[in-house]
Design an enzyme around this catalytic site. Structure first.
Site, short mmCIF file in Angstrom:
data_model
loop_
_atom_site.label_atom_id
_atom_site.label_comp_id
_atom_site.label_asym_id
_atom_site.label_seq_id
_atom_site.Cartn_x
_atom_site.Cartn_y
_atom_site.Cartn_z
N PRO A 101 -0.03 -18.27 12.11
CA PRO A 101 1.15 -17.72 11.42
C PRO A 101 1.01 -16.22 11.19
CG PRO A 101 0.57 -19.82 10.45
CD PRO A 101 -0.51 -19.49 11.46
N CYS A 102 2.11 -15.49 11.47
CA CYS A 102 2.02 -14.04 11.54
C CYS A 102 2.73 -13.31 10.41
CB CYS A 102 2.61 -13.57 12.87
SG CYS A 102 4.36 -14.01 13.08
#
Length: 418
Positions: A101-102
């Site tokens: 997840p960014c």
């Protein structure tokens, strides 16, 4: 599904650590890998992955609770249960990949250096080192190499170097690899000693919005799409669509590259539930010119002869359940459908997404575009000095109920199937 022997023994083995709905996995499969295991914590996304990838063992768990032993056991199960080969898996893994997840690194967000989600890149590192693949590949947003966040990438590089991996990072734009969307992503690659690291070179020409969706029918012509996400086209309607189809769209309707062919019905239009707009919104959308924002909703209208802007996922229930802005169709006065978004992301037409628009758009927006992943995957095939093999087994997708579960029932499904 054909239960005969396959060419698995001659295809390299890969593991997906942050699988989502499977865009990254599909591109890696198209490049010539067999993805034996996929790890995904969101039960709704994990269900859609299981539907589309029947040969892959899906582990629906928080990555922090997953061990290398768990992954290896799942990989062995996938080998024995699905591939029916006389030769047992030797335990060697060619590629471990994933897109942690960014949001904590994204230039669109608050970019908090201590965002809990940033630490998931260290979980990726942990499992790579425990699994000891020949090559690893991590995808993230370009913001990971901007400002103070560079320290995260440097930390990873040093840790991998200490364990014998040399690494490189490069930002790639999906539009340079046949995807009709501006979408820049960072790819961080590492390999064991003696293995060179290559990045793909851009392909010639751009694929545009008209190439992606011009052949798809007007959803408002189908009253049933008010309540369901699929409709069976008549032979005449299918023939009309094929008259408008581009080379790009045709490739998304065929079995291509080195992926397993899927059995599907080309007459079935899926992921196409209508969005019901009021007349005021319809009038505003109709008056909005290409590549401009509608002033009230702030939705941007697509340019038929241009590229789509980056499709985003919004947030899950753990961060407010916010819906990401959906582009306005380039011709019709409505937002695009999930299928149109999938086309703009390079998902093939056989690929099914959750029946609701909210989950479906999240699944597209969170994914690595398959064609971009395929380009990077082909470079890894070159790095590993492998010759890809086309599989002969035709896969039948899973139970449609997997695409209909709400979050609660999806969670129950995985609790029952652990």
């Amino acid at each position: 599904m054909d239960n005969g022997k396959t060419t698995l023994a001659t295809r390299p083995i890969a593991i997906d650590l942050f699988a989502g709905v499977g865009g990254f996995s599909l591109g890696i499969e198209q490049a010539g890998f067999d993805v034996l295991v996929a790890v995904e914590s969101d039960p709704v996304h994990a269900c859609a992955y299981k539907f589309n990838f029947p040969l892959t063992e899906v582990i629906c768990q928080d990555i922090t609770q997953v061990t290398a032993d768990t992954i290896r056991q799942a990989a062995l199960k996938a080998w024995i249960a699905h591939y029916k080969t006389d030769t047992l898996w030797d335990g060697k893994i060619d590629l471990v990949f994933g897109g942690p997840p960014c949001q904590g690194f994204s230039l669109m967000g608050k970019r908090l250096i201590n965002d809990d989600r940033n630490h998931l890149v260290l979980e990726f590192c942990r499992l790579v080192l425990e699994l000891n693949p020949r090559y690893f590949l991590m995808e993230n947003v370009p913001g990971m190499v901007a400002g103070k966040h560079k320290t995260w990438l440097n930390k990873l590089k040093n840790k991998f170097k200490h364990h014998g991996y040399h690494s490189r990072a490069q930002i790639l734009n999906a539009a340079d690899f046949g995807v009709p969307q501006r979408r820049k992503r960072l790819f961080f690659c590492g390999a064991q000693a003696g293995i060179r690291i290559y990045f793909p070179k851009p392909v010639a020409g751009l694929v545009t919005v008209v190439d992606a969706i011009a052949d798809l029918p007007d959803l408002d012509s189908f009253p049933e799409l008010k309540t369901t996400d699929q409709v069976l086209l008549s032979f005449e309607q299918l023939a009309q669509a094929e008259q408008k189809i581009s080379v790009y769209a045709q490739t998304l309707r065929e079995s291509n590259y080195f992926a397993y062919p899927r059995a599907w019905n080309p007459q079935l239009l899926t992921s196409s539930l209508q969005t019901q707009h009021n007349q005021t919104s319809i009038a505003r959308f109709a008056a909005t010119i290409a590549n401009q924002r509608e002033p009230i909703s702030q939705l941007r209208r697509l340019d038929l002869n241009g590229l789509c802007h980056t499709l985003r996922a919004g947030t899950g229930s753990d961060h407010g359940s916010h819906t990401s802005p959906r582009p306005i169709h380039p011709i019709l006065p409505r937002v695009i459908s999930v299928r149109e978004a999938a086309r703009l992301h390079s998902f093939p037409d056989w690929f099914r997404l959750h029946q609701t628009k909210w989950h479906g758009f999240r699944q597209v927006g969170n994914s690595v575009p398959p064609l971009l992943a395929q380009a990077v995957g082909k470079s890894i095939i070159t790095s590993l000095a492998l010759t890809p093999v086309s599989p002969q087994m035709v896969l039948t997708q899973g139970d449609l109920q997997l695409l209909r579960f709400d979050a609660c029932h999806a969670k129950q499904y995985w609790l029952m199937n652990e």
